[in-house]
Design a protein around this motif. Structure first.
Motif: not given
Length: 426
Positions: A14-16, A155-156, A189-190, A195-196
């Motif tokens: 996520v940082r990337a 983020r769906g 999303d993955e 991630g959210a």
């Protein structure tokens, strides 16, 4: 042969993503209008050319939703059709016709000491959006972010996972085709909820976070995010019919506001009717025939035709955003009582009055403090596309920075530019 399990460092991933978004945002901020509009039109064309792929992915999400017992209103928000895909493409094309907000001069002047100052609109930078079961939002937010010179991280939610994945490929490919950075549109999303959560904590890497969905999702983001949040609120929307309202207009507006698309936030949820209004039988009979389930107070029940079914309303009904074919109905003695009811139960989204009395309309406008106040029209018009914004990120019910439908300008902030010729402060 033993299958190798590779552990993913989600925080690093996520940082990337945020790092790539920051680099893309810098490039987007320097893109001129013609370049950004070319990107919008490329996305619109890609949607239409790959419609079958998008609808096939959407069918998978719908099948999973039905198997999981997803509500009819949620399934409606999740559904894409050929007509809805065309609508998304049309909205992108319309965005391309709108003025670029970046560089717009909000105000400016030359000061007595000769300093020339101006305040201009500039992109936010990296915008993140967390939403659920709304694949149209994927396209709307990407288009608005592109035109306003931002990068966006999406983020769906799992309900629309297949659809959003297909849309993301189209969006990124279209941007690359016109020479814009594909990383201007990315998704976490993955990485699911983790991630959210990481996006919500990415203060300094993400400039603003916009949640869009039901009350639980919005409050989770508001209560847990370290990133500044623009709160898009739920829509406990009211319509007040005063004593002077005409029957035909009232029937048409209520049917549109409740039944055209009941699963969205600008659908009316509570109807307030003045005790002297003559339109109650026609309005509620028409709504009932259209499949609307009426939750009514005792006075409305007494005035209803015997053939019209209803259930008794409670305080829970006054507080509920049904997002379905349900409507709470209350009779009031006066406009003041209607206004007090709205102040008590409204979420600050949209309120409307149906009236043939100009003084009543002006009083309602003056005393109702919601993001949108409507006179003699459907609440369904509280929408970025309908109000000429091209599309919307969401409808803000807060009062800081943005309020109401958020379009291009609402995805910008401002910068002060001061130019002098050697002045110093005394």
């Amino acid at each position: 042969m033993t299958e190798q399990i590779v552990e993913v460092n989600v925080a690093a991933e996520v940082r990337a993503i945020t790092d790539r978004a920051r680099r893309a945002a810098r490039r987007m901020s320097g893109a001129n209008r013609a370049w950004k509009d070319k990107g919008l039109l490329a996305i619109a064309q890609a949607l239409l050319e790959n419609q079958d792929t998008v609808l096939a992915a959407n069918a998978k999400d719908l099948a999973v939703g039905r198997e999981n017992g997803t509500s009819a209103s949620m399934l409606d928000r999740l559904t894409l059709t050929g007509q809805r895909v065309q609508g998304l493409a049309d909205a992108l094309a319309n965005l391309a016709t709108l003025p670029d907000p970046v560089g717009n001069v909000v105000r400016g002047q030359t000061l007595p000491n000769g300093l020339r100052m101006r305040q201009i609109n500039v992109p936010m930078g990296v915008v993140a959006a967390i939403y659920e079961a709304r694949p149209n939002v994927t396209v709307d937010i990407a288009g608005l972010a592109l035109k306003s010179g931002n990068a966006v991280i999406l983020r769906g939610g799992t309900a629309a996972a297949h659809t959003n994945k297909a849309l993301l490929v189209l969006l990124r490919d279209a941007l690359e085709q016109v020479g814009l950075p594909a990383d201007a549109v990315q998704s976490v999303d993955e990485f699911g909820r983790e991630g959210a959560n990481l996006i919500m904590q990415a203060r300094g890497a993400v400039d603003v976070l916009i949640p869009r969905g039901g009350r639980d999702l919005i409050q989770t983001v508001v209560n847990n995010s370290r990133v500044p949040v623009i709160e898009t609120g739920e829509g406990n929307v009211h319509i007040f019919i005063d004593a002077s309202a005409k029957a035909e207009m009232s029937v048409d507006i209520l049917l549109n506001a409740k039944t055209q698309r009941p699963s969205v936030c600008n659908t009316v949820e509570t109807l307030l009717i003045h005790q002297d209004a003559t339109v109650l039988p026609q309005v509620l009979t028409s709504l009932s025939k259209a499949g609307v389930r009426l939750h009514v107070d005792e006075r409305v029940r007494a005035a209803l035709p015997a053939a019209v079914p209803s259930s008794a309303a409670t305080d829970e009904d006054w507080a509920t955003e049904y997002m379905d074919l349900d409507l709470a109905v209350k009779m009031v003695d006066s406009m003041d009582e209607a206004i007090q009811h709205i102040r008590t139960w409204s979420t600050g989204h949209t309120e409307a009055i149906l009236t043939n009395d100009l003084a009543n309309a002006e009083k309602f406008i003056a005393q109702i403090d919601s993001a949108a106040v409507i006179v003699n029209a459907s609440t369904r018009f509280t929408d970025g596309g309908e109000l000429g914004l091209g599309a919307e990120v969401g409808i803000s019910t807060q009062k800081l920075h943005a309020r109401g439908p958020m379009g291009l300008t609402e995805l910008t902030t401002t910068k002060w530019i001061v130019q002098g010729e050697g002045q110093i402060r005394g």
